[in-house]
Every structure is written in C-alpha cells, then in structure tokens.
Design a protein around this motif. Structure first.
Motif, PDB file in Angstrom:
ATOM      1  N   ARG A  46       0.754  -1.273   0.012  1.00  0.00           N
ATOM      2  CA  ARG A  46       0.171  -0.120  -0.040  1.00  0.00           C
ATOM      3  C   ARG A  46       0.705   1.275  -0.123  1.00  0.00           C
ATOM      4  O   ARG A  46       0.258   2.128  -0.517  1.00  0.00           O
ATOM      5  N   HIS A  47       1.944   1.173   0.418  1.00  0.00           N
ATOM      6  CA  HIS A  47       3.095   2.220   0.676  1.00  0.00           C
ATOM      7  C   HIS A  47       4.042   2.446  -0.376  1.00  0.00           C
ATOM      8  O   HIS A  47       4.464   3.306  -0.739  1.00  0.00           O
ATOM      9  N   PHE A  48       4.313   1.096  -0.768  1.00  0.00           N
ATOM     10  CA  PHE A  48       5.655   1.254  -1.620  1.00  0.00           C
ATOM     11  C   PHE A  48       5.344   0.013  -2.707  1.00  0.00           C
ATOM     12  O   PHE A  48       4.746  -1.070  -2.608  1.00  0.00           O
ATOM     13  N   ARG A  49       5.918   0.625  -4.013  1.00  0.00           N
ATOM     14  CA  ARG A  49       5.732  -0.293  -5.074  1.00  0.00           C
ATOM     15  C   ARG A  49       6.410  -1.412  -4.976  1.00  0.00           C
ATOM     16  O   ARG A  49       6.217  -2.620  -5.585  1.00  0.00           O
ATOM     17  N   ASP A  50       7.836  -1.481  -4.567  1.00  0.00           N
ATOM     18  CA  ASP A  50       8.671  -2.634  -4.435  1.00  0.00           C
ATOM     19  C   ASP A  50       9.630  -2.043  -3.061  1.00  0.00           C
ATOM     20  O   ASP A  50       9.641  -1.063  -2.603  1.00  0.00           O
ATOM     21  N   LYS A  51      10.568  -3.228  -2.765  1.00  0.00           N
ATOM     22  CA  LYS A  51      11.432  -3.050  -1.685  1.00  0.00           C
ATOM     23  C   LYS A  51      12.493  -1.666  -1.874  1.00  0.00           C
ATOM     24  O   LYS A  51      13.041  -1.383  -1.037  1.00  0.00           O
ATOM     25  N   ARG A  52      12.748  -1.563  -3.332  1.00  0.00           N
ATOM     26  CA  ARG A  52      13.732  -0.610  -3.627  1.00  0.00           C
ATOM     27  C   ARG A  52      13.352   0.872  -2.966  1.00  0.00           C
ATOM     28  O   ARG A  52      13.920   1.758  -2.666  1.00  0.00           O
ATOM     29  N   GLU A  53      12.100   0.985  -3.453  1.00  0.00           N
ATOM     30  CA  GLU A  53      11.416   2.276  -3.169  1.00  0.00           C
ATOM     31  C   GLU A  53      11.214   2.695  -1.795  1.00  0.00           C
ATOM     32  O   GLU A  53      11.320   3.760  -1.549  1.00  0.00           O
ATOM     33  N   VAL A  54      11.535   1.720  -0.815  1.00  0.00           N
ATOM     34  CA  VAL A  54      11.333   2.135   0.671  1.00  0.00           C
ATOM     35  C   VAL A  54      12.528   2.914   1.310  1.00  0.00           C
ATOM     36  O   VAL A  54      12.029   3.818   1.923  1.00  0.00           O
ATOM     37  N   LEU A  55      13.559   2.880   0.404  1.00  0.00           N
ATOM     38  CA  LEU A  55      14.795   3.799   0.872  1.00  0.00           C
ATOM     39  C   LEU A  55      14.689   5.156   0.282  1.00  0.00           C
ATOM     40  O   LEU A  55      15.191   6.201   0.634  1.00  0.00           O
ATOM     41  N   PHE A  56      13.601   5.407  -0.573  1.00  0.00           N
ATOM     42  CA  PHE A  56      13.586   6.661  -1.359  1.00  0.00           C
ATOM     43  C   PHE A  56      12.422   7.260  -1.271  1.00  0.00           C
ATOM     44  O   PHE A  56      11.555   8.108  -1.760  1.00  0.00           O
ATOM     45  N   VAL A  57      11.681   7.126   0.074  1.00  0.00           N
ATOM     46  CA  VAL A  57      10.196   7.587   0.385  1.00  0.00           C
ATOM     47  C   VAL A  57      10.540   9.027   0.702  1.00  0.00           C
ATOM     48  O   VAL A  57      11.502   9.568   0.969  1.00  0.00           O
ATOM     49  N   GLY A  58       9.638   9.893   0.160  1.00  0.00           N
ATOM     50  CA  GLY A  58       9.598  11.311   0.261  1.00  0.00           C
ATOM     51  C   GLY A  58      10.229  12.084  -0.994  1.00  0.00           C
ATOM     52  O   GLY A  58      10.580  13.164  -0.832  1.00  0.00           O
ATOM     53  N   GLN A  59      10.419  11.265  -1.990  1.00  0.00           N
ATOM     54  CA  GLN A  59      11.335  11.875  -3.145  1.00  0.00           C
ATOM     55  C   GLN A  59      10.412  12.956  -3.891  1.00  0.00           C
ATOM     56  O   GLN A  59      11.044  14.280  -3.894  1.00  0.00           O
ATOM     57  N   GLU A  60       9.206  12.851  -3.945  1.00  0.00           N
ATOM     58  CA  GLU A  60       8.281  13.762  -4.379  1.00  0.00           C
ATOM     59  C   GLU A  60       8.225  15.050  -3.664  1.00  0.00           C
ATOM     60  O   GLU A  60       8.295  16.248  -4.186  1.00  0.00           O
ATOM     61  N   VAL A  61       8.177  14.776  -2.401  1.00  0.00           N
ATOM     62  CA  VAL A  61       8.183  15.909  -1.358  1.00  0.00           C
ATOM     63  C   VAL A  61       9.415  16.708  -1.562  1.00  0.00           C
ATOM     64  O   VAL A  61       9.509  17.884  -1.545  1.00  0.00           O
ATOM     65  N   HIS A  62      10.447  16.091  -1.641  1.00  0.00           N
ATOM     66  CA  HIS A  62      11.593  16.692  -1.706  1.00  0.00           C
ATOM     67  C   HIS A  62      11.831  17.389  -2.955  1.00  0.00           C
ATOM     68  O   HIS A  62      12.338  18.750  -2.811  1.00  0.00           O
ATOM     69  N   ALA A  63      11.539  16.985  -4.243  1.00  0.00           N
ATOM     70  CA  ALA A  63      11.598  17.669  -5.467  1.00  0.00           C
ATOM     71  C   ALA A  63      10.861  18.840  -5.414  1.00  0.00           C
ATOM     72  O   ALA A  63      11.059  19.998  -5.911  1.00  0.00           O
TER      73      ALA A  63
END
Length: 190
Positions: A46-63
């Motif tokens: 529900r929160h992440f597409r795959d395990k790789r994305e879990v470490l890059f949470v907030g990317q859209e907010v940062h941009a």
C-alpha cells in the motif's frame, strides 16, 4: 506493535534499513520487512511499489520543496542564489531521525548497484524539478540545468557530511558551504 498502530510507512522504512544493514539488500524479502515492522505484506505494498522504493520515500516531497524554494527566492536573486534558496528549503525538511539513520542509508545504497542506480535517478528528478523552477523564473535552460545540477550535488555532498559522527554543523550551513565550493570550482575551470 500491532498492525493498527500509526506510522506504518516510517516503521517499514526503519525495518527495511535494519534488515538491509543486517543481511543485505538482495537477501531481504518484502515479507521480512513487513514482519519486522509488525505489519503485513499487503500493507507494505500500500505504501511502496517494491523494496527498492522503501529507501527513497519522500522523493516527490523533496522535489516539490526544492522547486518551491527556488520559486520563493526574491526576484532580484541570482540563479545560484535562487538554487541556494531551493536547497535551503529542502534542507529544512530533514530531521534528526534522518541524520541518525543517514550513515546506514548511504552505506546500503553504496553497497548495491540497484539502489545506487535508484539514487542517481532520484538526483536526476530533483535536478529536473529545480531546473523547471528556474526556467519559470526566466533563466535560460542551459543555465537552469547547470545550476540545478550544482544545487543537487551540493545537497548530496552536504548530506553525506551532515550524517558523519560528531558533525556539529547544520545541514543548511553545510549545503551553503558546498554550493559555494562547487561554484568556486566551476569558476576555476575557465
């Protein structure tokens, strides 16, 4: 902690980072991350597409923060002052918790080509967002692209220094210093 407890996303991030550090990225399954966080695999997805994305949470907010900071710079600001304002806005969003897990995050990303690639992609998205904000201010595209790349590079270098043990400077101070150092380095290329 039960499945209904708050902060599921943050718990998943911390569980993933712990497991990636302990047993490696490739040896860690999504089910293990969810279990460590006290959640289900379904909640993970529900929160992440795959395990790789879990470490890059907030990317859209940062941009978004970076672009908003550029846009909010005074009209009289130079291109690099505007990118500096964007970097400052981004830096202001970082918390002591991010500083605490920063060294492990950087080590896990550096130790895995897939995560390193994802990190490069994230930097590209940040730079594209900043460049677009500069173009909106009337900055020509090549200048905007270069300034955005310098700003994102300065942020990355500052973050790596900020998470070092016993580092006393704030992230915004380090980012300003890094941006100045990169600007001076670029001037020496002439």
């Amino acid at each position: 902690m039960g499945r209904w407890e708050p902060n599921a996303k943050e718990r998943l991030v911390m569980a993933a980072l712990d497991l990636f550090t302990e047993q490696g990225y490739d040896a860690t399954a999504v089910a293990q991350i969810a279990e460590r966080a006290g959640l289900t695999k379904t909640t993970f997805f529900r929160h992440f597409r795959d395990k790789r994305e879990v470490l890059f949470v907030g990317q859209e907010v940062h941009a978004r923060l970076l672009a908003e900071g550029v846009a909010a710079a005074p009209p009289s600001a130079t291109v690099l002052e505007a990118i500096g304002a964007g970097v400052a806005a981004l830096c202001a969003s970082f918390t002591p918790a991010q500083r605490d897990f920063g060294p492990r995050l950087l080590a896990v990303v550096a130790g895995n080509p897939e995560l390193a690639e994802r990190s490069v992609y994230k930097r590209h998205l940040l730079a594209a967002s900043a460049a677009a904000a500069l173009v909106e201010r009337g900055v020509p595209e090549p200048d905007a692209d270069l300034a955005a790349e310098l700003g994102v590079k300065a942020f990355g270098r500052a973050f790596a220094r900020w998470v070092e043990p016993a580092r006393s400077q704030s992230l915004p101070v380090l980012a300003r210093r890094e941006l100045t150092a990169l600007r001076e380095a670029a001037a020496r290329l002439e």
